[in-house]
Motif scaffolding. Structure first.
Motif, short mmCIF file in Angstrom:
data_model
loop_
_atom_site.label_atom_id
_atom_site.label_comp_id
_atom_site.label_asym_id
_atom_site.label_seq_id
_atom_site.Cartn_x
_atom_site.Cartn_y
_atom_site.Cartn_z
N ASN A 161 0.84 -1.19 0.00
CA ASN A 161 0.00 0.00 0.00
C ASN A 161 0.88 1.25 0.00
N THR A 182 1.22 3.67 2.02
CA THR A 182 1.92 3.96 3.28
C THR A 182 3.24 3.19 3.31
N GLU A 183 3.18 1.93 2.92
CA GLU A 183 4.39 1.11 2.91
C GLU A 183 5.42 1.65 1.92
C1 LIG Z 1 -0.64 -0.84 4.83
O1 LIG Z 1 -0.22 -2.15 5.16
C2 LIG Z 1 0.20 -2.28 6.52
C3 LIG Z 1 0.65 -3.71 6.77
O2 LIG Z 1 1.44 -4.20 5.76
C4 LIG Z 1 -0.93 -1.93 7.47
O3 LIG Z 1 -0.45 -1.98 8.81
C5 LIG Z 1 -1.46 -0.54 7.18
O4 LIG Z 1 -2.61 -0.30 7.96
C6 LIG Z 1 -1.81 -0.42 5.70
N1 LIG Z 1 -2.16 0.97 5.43
C7 LIG Z 1 -3.19 1.31 4.67
C8 LIG Z 1 -3.40 2.79 4.48
O5 LIG Z 1 -3.93 0.49 4.17
#
Ligand SMILES: *[C@@H]1O[C@H](CO)[C@@H](O)[C@H](O)[C@H]1NC(C)=O
Ligand SMILES: *[C@@H]1O[C@H](CO)[C@@H](O)[C@H](O)[C@H]1NC(C)=O
Ligand SMILES: *[C@@H]1O[C@H](CO)[C@@H](O)[C@H](O)[C@H]1NC(C)=O
Ligand SMILES: *[C@@H]1O[C@H](CO)[C@@H](O)[C@H](O)[C@H]1NC(C)=O
Length: 390
Positions: free
Chosen positions: A378, A380-381
């Motif tokens: 995603n 964020t990652e």
């Molecule tokens: C992105 O992925 C991580 C785990 O890999 C998760 O903790 C996080 O909530 C996710 N963020 C979004 C915006 O979906």
């Protein structure tokens, strides 16, 4: 097939391979329609030829490119290839055509074709297409060349460079890809490192480039144009890698221009690696002068984007190993003293692409969507990884 004919063909092929063409050979006959070998143990560079007297127009004909192909599972992209497998007359001719249909907002993820330049044209829809040009002076920098393409637009992905397509429109995009190889190969690039990059000066745009460098008047050339001294001493360290590199190429032997060959000396400290990288324009032969290295390259599995086989060897002084053009490879000094290696390339400018870094350190950056969708992360990652490696 008589053994004499076979050996003669191999000899001719070897001779042609030694000329400036680093990929498909020129055909050795007018037509060479492919037949499946009855004995799988014999391989030639391509397929075996049918007796030309038995060839027909149908060997050179295909019908069905007006319909999309099979979807690559999970990618929203359908691919139909017209190649030697369904048009046997293409054998040895060094060309392939592929139709791809990309669903809205889906991508053809970052990948390369080790043996072909690709020309793309759009029949329907709107795609963002881009490729990464490595900065030869620095493993960690590259520039993104990208365009929004509409029907009728044509774009080129130079041989071996990493590229992507992204359907930025709201309907299906249909594209045709032409490759100057009968077997361009496909390498999907793995993700691991994210970083950003300072801008690259644009002044090069105003200079004149030819395929190589401009030639000196031959009357003014001297022996020194073909001479270099100093390969008995190691080169400058690539910062942070414990790897020192000295390149002998057209920049320090100007007589090499257009000759399609260069040498690098590499000195690797114990337990250090030359990280995963590839050379888009050259096959590389490596020989060990001192020390012990573990060397490997990845051969993609044509049947599956996500699988490849590792071909690796422990190399000691006197050993020789080859990394075929465009394939991803590495070296690891597994010994307790410095390892000294020589690398020979069949290009005057093989190029180097540090696999994770080139992708995530390009300027301008590869769009987040392309990275997120391609690597199933995603945003964020993606942002975290970019930050981590900045
Ligand atoms: C992105 O992925 C991580 C785990 O890999 C998760 O903790 C996080 O909530 C996710 N963020 C979004 C915006 O979906
Ligand atoms: C070769 O064999 C494969 C699988 O057996 C088949 O799909 C293909 O059409 C054959 N090609 C030719 C040129 O006969
Ligand atoms: C594709 O072209 C063939 C003729 O080559 C035709 O029979 C077929 O109906 C066409 N299919 C579509 C979906 O247009
Ligand atoms: C390298 O070779 C040059 C002569 O080509 C010589 O002058 C120099 O001393 C050598 N250096 C080393 C470290 O052997």
């Amino acid at each position: 097939m008589s053994m004499l004919w076979f050996i003669t063909t191999l000899t001719i092929t070897a001779f042609i391979c030694s000329s400036a063409y680093a990929y498909d050979n020129n055909p050795l006959q007018d037509i060479c329609v492919a037949v499946n070998g009855s004995h799988a143990s014999v391989f030639v560079n391509g397929k075996m030829c049918k007796d030309p007297k038995l060839a027909t127009a149908n060997d050179f004909y295909f019908s069905g490119l007006n319909v999309s192909g099979n979807e690559v599972p999970g990618f929203g992209i359908s691919v139909k290839a017209v190649d030697v497998n369904n048009m046997p007359g293409l054998n040895t001719l060094g060309i392939t055509l592929v139709r791809a249909d990309l669903e809205p907002q889906r991508i053809a993820p970052l990948h390369t074709h080790p043996r072909a330049t690709e020309m793309i044209t759009i029949l329907e829809g709107t795609v963002n297409a881009g490729f990464l040009v490595p900065d030869p002076a620095n493993f960690f920098k590259s520039r993104l060349f990208s365009k929004i393409l509409n029907p009728g637009d044509v774009f080129v992905f130079p041989i071996g460079l990493i590229h992507f397509l992204y359907n930025v429109g709201h309907k299906k995009a249909t594209c045709l890809f032409y490759f100057n190889s009968q077997n361009p190969g496909f390498i999907s690039i793995p993700n691991s490192i994210f970083a950003s990059n300072p801008p690259v000066p644009d002044d090069f745009i105003y200079k004149v480039f030819v395929n190589g460098k401009i030639c000196k008047d031959p009357k003014l050339a001297t022996a020194n144009d073909f001479y270099f001294s100093g390969l008995n001493v190691s080169g400058n360290e690539v910062p942070g890698f414990g790897f020192a590199v000295k390149t002998v190429d057209v920049n320090n032997i100007p007589g090499l221009n257009t000759l399609g060959i260069s040498i690098i000396r590499g000195d690797l400290e114990p337990q250090r690696i030359a990280p995963l990288h590839m050379h888009p324009r050259a096959t590389e032969m490596i020989t060990i002068l001192e020390g012990t290295v573990y060397a490997g390259f990845l051969v993609p599995d044509p049947a599956n984007f996500f699988k490849s086989r590792l071909f690796s060897k422990i190399l000691n002084p006197g050993n020789v190993f080859v990394f075929p053009i465009g394939l991803i490879h590495f070296l690891y000094n597994v010994g307790y003293k410095k390892a000294t290696c020589l690398f020979y390339f069949n290009s005057q400018n093989p190029g180097v692409i540090g696999i994770p870094n080139s992708i995530f350190a390009s300027k301008p950056p590869v769009p987040d969507d392309v990275l997120a969708k391609g690597f199933q992360l995603n945003k964020t990652e993606i942002a975290q990884l970019r930050k981590k490696f900045s």
